[in-house]
Every structure is written in structure tokens, then in C-alpha cells.
Design a protein around this motif. Structure first.
Motif, PDB file in Angstrom:
ATOM      1  N   VAL A  61       0.845  -1.205   0.000  1.00  0.00           N
ATOM      2  CA  VAL A  61       0.000   0.000   0.000  1.00  0.00           C
ATOM      3  C   VAL A  61       0.874   1.246   0.000  1.00  0.00           C
ATOM      4  O   VAL A  61       0.615   2.203  -0.744  1.00  0.00           O
ATOM      5  N   ILE A  62       1.928   1.244   0.792  1.00  0.00           N
ATOM      6  CA  ILE A  62       2.842   2.391   0.831  1.00  0.00           C
ATOM      7  C   ILE A  62       3.546   2.550  -0.517  1.00  0.00           C
ATOM      8  O   ILE A  62       3.684   3.667  -1.026  1.00  0.00           O
ATOM      9  N   ALA A  63       3.976   1.430  -1.119  1.00  0.00           N
ATOM     10  CA  ALA A  63       4.669   1.499  -2.409  1.00  0.00           C
ATOM     11  C   ALA A  63       3.755   2.038  -3.500  1.00  0.00           C
ATOM     12  O   ALA A  63       4.168   2.883  -4.302  1.00  0.00           O
ATOM     13  N   VAL A  64       2.518   1.569  -3.531  1.00  0.00           N
ATOM     14  CA  VAL A  64       1.590   2.049  -4.555  1.00  0.00           C
ATOM     15  C   VAL A  64       1.266   3.524  -4.328  1.00  0.00           C
ATOM     16  O   VAL A  64       1.218   4.311  -5.274  1.00  0.00           O
ATOM     17  N   GLY A  65       1.071   3.917  -3.077  1.00  0.00           N
ATOM     18  CA  GLY A  65       0.796   5.322  -2.778  1.00  0.00           C
ATOM     19  C   GLY A  65       1.956   6.231  -3.149  1.00  0.00           C
ATOM     20  O   GLY A  65       1.767   7.288  -3.772  1.00  0.00           O
ATOM     21  N   ALA A  66       3.164   5.821  -2.789  1.00  0.00           N
ATOM     22  CA  ALA A  66       4.344   6.632  -3.111  1.00  0.00           C
ATOM     23  C   ALA A  66       4.573   6.693  -4.617  1.00  0.00           C
ATOM     24  O   ALA A  66       4.903   7.755  -5.157  1.00  0.00           O
ATOM     25  N   THR A  67       4.372   5.572  -5.281  1.00  0.00           N
ATOM     26  CA  THR A  67       4.535   5.553  -6.739  1.00  0.00           C
ATOM     27  C   THR A  67       3.497   6.436  -7.414  1.00  0.00           C
ATOM     28  O   THR A  67       3.812   7.187  -8.339  1.00  0.00           O
ATOM     29  N   GLY A  68       2.266   6.358  -6.954  1.00  0.00           N
ATOM     30  CA  GLY A  68       1.214   7.216  -7.511  1.00  0.00           C
ATOM     31  C   GLY A  68       1.518   8.689  -7.316  1.00  0.00           C
ATOM     32  O   GLY A  68       1.317   9.503  -8.223  1.00  0.00           O
ATOM     33  N   LEU A  69       1.995   9.035  -6.122  1.00  0.00           N
ATOM     34  CA  LEU A  69       2.346  10.430  -5.862  1.00  0.00           C
ATOM     35  C   LEU A  69       3.505  10.879  -6.745  1.00  0.00           C
ATOM     36  O   LEU A  69       3.479  11.992  -7.297  1.00  0.00           O
ATOM     37  N   MET A  70       4.505  10.015  -6.911  1.00  0.00           N
ATOM     38  CA  MET A  70       5.633  10.364  -7.775  1.00  0.00           C
ATOM     39  C   MET A  70       5.212  10.462  -9.234  1.00  0.00           C
ATOM     40  O   MET A  70       5.730  11.297  -9.986  1.00  0.00           O
ATOM     41  N   LEU A  72       2.213  11.452 -10.247  1.00  0.00           N
ATOM     42  CA  LEU A  72       1.442  12.693 -10.377  1.00  0.00           C
ATOM     43  C   LEU A  72       2.328  13.928 -10.361  1.00  0.00           C
ATOM     44  O   LEU A  72       1.991  14.940 -10.984  1.00  0.00           O
ATOM     45  N   THR A  73       3.436  13.886  -9.631  1.00  0.00           N
ATOM     46  CA  THR A  73       4.321  15.042  -9.573  1.00  0.00           C
ATOM     47  C   THR A  73       5.381  15.042 -10.667  1.00  0.00           C
ATOM     48  O   THR A  73       6.173  15.973 -10.752  1.00  0.00           O
ATOM     49  N   GLY A  74       5.427  14.002 -11.492  1.00  0.00           N
ATOM     50  CA  GLY A  74       6.350  13.952 -12.612  1.00  0.00           C
ATOM     51  C   GLY A  74       7.738  13.469 -12.259  1.00  0.00           C
ATOM     52  O   GLY A  74       8.674  13.621 -13.042  1.00  0.00           O
ATOM     53  N   ARG A  75       7.920  12.877 -11.098  1.00  0.00           N
ATOM     54  CA  ARG A  75       9.245  12.396 -10.705  1.00  0.00           C
ATOM     55  C   ARG A  75       9.548  11.008 -11.246  1.00  0.00           C
ATOM     56  O   ARG A  75      10.687  10.574 -11.225  1.00  0.00           O
ATOM     57  N   ILE A  76       8.530  10.305 -11.681  1.00  0.00           N
ATOM     58  CA  ILE A  76       8.721   8.972 -12.255  1.00  0.00           C
ATOM     59  C   ILE A  76       7.797   8.880 -13.463  1.00  0.00           C
ATOM     60  O   ILE A  76       6.697   9.429 -13.464  1.00  0.00           O
ATOM     61  N   ASP A  77       8.278   8.215 -14.518  1.00  0.00           N
ATOM     62  CA  ASP A  77       7.442   8.134 -15.716  1.00  0.00           C
ATOM     63  C   ASP A  77       6.315   7.121 -15.485  1.00  0.00           C
ATOM     64  O   ASP A  77       6.397   6.241 -14.637  1.00  0.00           O
ATOM     65  N   TRP A  78       5.250   7.261 -16.243  1.00  0.00           N
ATOM     66  CA  TRP A  78       4.040   6.460 -16.048  1.00  0.00           C
ATOM     67  C   TRP A  78       4.283   4.983 -16.323  1.00  0.00           C
ATOM     68  O   TRP A  78       3.680   4.117 -15.684  1.00  0.00           O
ATOM     69  N   LYS A  79       5.171   4.675 -17.248  1.00  0.00           N
ATOM     70  CA  LYS A  79       5.454   3.276 -17.579  1.00  0.00           C
ATOM     71  C   LYS A  79       6.081   2.558 -16.383  1.00  0.00           C
ATOM     72  O   LYS A  79       5.680   1.456 -16.029  1.00  0.00           O
ATOM     73  N   ARG A  80       7.071   3.161 -15.750  1.00  0.00           N
ATOM     74  CA  ARG A  80       7.714   2.555 -14.585  1.00  0.00           C
ATOM     75  C   ARG A  80       6.747   2.478 -13.405  1.00  0.00           C
ATOM     76  O   ARG A  80       6.726   1.497 -12.666  1.00  0.00           O
ATOM     77  N   GLY A  81       5.913   3.481 -13.234  1.00  0.00           N
ATOM     78  CA  GLY A  81       4.918   3.453 -12.158  1.00  0.00           C
ATOM     79  C   GLY A  81       3.897   2.348 -12.361  1.00  0.00           C
ATOM     80  O   GLY A  81       3.510   1.646 -11.416  1.00  0.00           O
TER      81      GLY A  81
END
Length: 108
Positions: A61-70, A72-81
Motif C-alpha cells: 500500500v505504501i509502495a503504490v501510494g508513493a509511486t502514484g504520488l511520484m 502525479l508530480t512527474g518524478r517517475i514516468d508512467w510506464k515505470r509506475g
């Protein structure tokens, strides 16, 4: 680190995790256990409980939440998320996936 090396490392990690989850899947329930395998079976069942228990669920849950936040803020590309989120679904749905493959293979 090059993308190829990182992709190989990620593939190896996924294979390792899949082997831990798949070893204690329900597929073994139909086979007879060899004599003396009780301690090993207990250890594998403990490992499965740890990997799929409350701690693992909270970490996912923490990983999915952190990935989703990243994402949305553009720190990680959508494919990797999407890869991270899909990986969580595969890990927690491994028993159901194996059961579905076995039922298709058995023709039922």
C-alpha cells in the motif's frame, strides 16, 4: 547504471520473488510430501505468510501510494509506475493465477 543492467537486475529480482511465492502455492497441495519434509514445508509456509501477510500488504500500500504520488508530480514516468503497480497485483494474485492456469491445463 545502464538501462540494460537495471532491466536484468529487475528481471532477476522478479524471478526470485516469483519463485518464493510459487513454491508454497496451492499446486503442491495435491502432491504427497516426501518423508522428512515437514520442517522445510513449515519454513516455506512461514515465508509465504510473511510475503503475503499484513506487513507485506502494508508495504505494498505504501509502495503504490508513493509511486502514484511520484507519477502525479512527474518524478517517475508512467510506464515505470505502472510496472510497480502491476507487480503488486501479480505478487498478491499469484495463487489465483496459478489456480487459473492449472484449471485451464486440466480442461476444467
Amino acid at each position: 547504471m545502464t538501462r540494460t543492467l537495471q532491466a536484468r537486475r529487475n528481471t532477476a529480482l522478479c524471478a526470485l520473488l516469483a519463485s518464493f511465492v510459487a513454491t508454497a502455492a496451492h499446486a503442491q497441495a495435491t502432491q504427497l510430501d516426501p518423508s522428512g519434509s515437514s520442517p522445510i514445508l513449515s519454513a516455506v509456509n512461514w515465508l509465504q505468510g510473511t510475503l503475503l501477510g499484513n506487513v507485506a500488504t502494508a508495504l505494498a500500500v505504501i509502495a503504490v501510494g508513493a509511486t502514484g504520488l511520484m507519477m502525479l508530480t512527474g518524478r517517475i514516468d508512467w510506464k515505470r509506475g505502472a510496472t510497480v503497480i502491476l507487480g503488486c497485483f501479480i505478487v498478491f494474485g499469484a495463487a489465483a493465477i496459478v489456480a487459473g492456469i492449472r484449471s485451464v491445463a486440466a480442461g476444467g
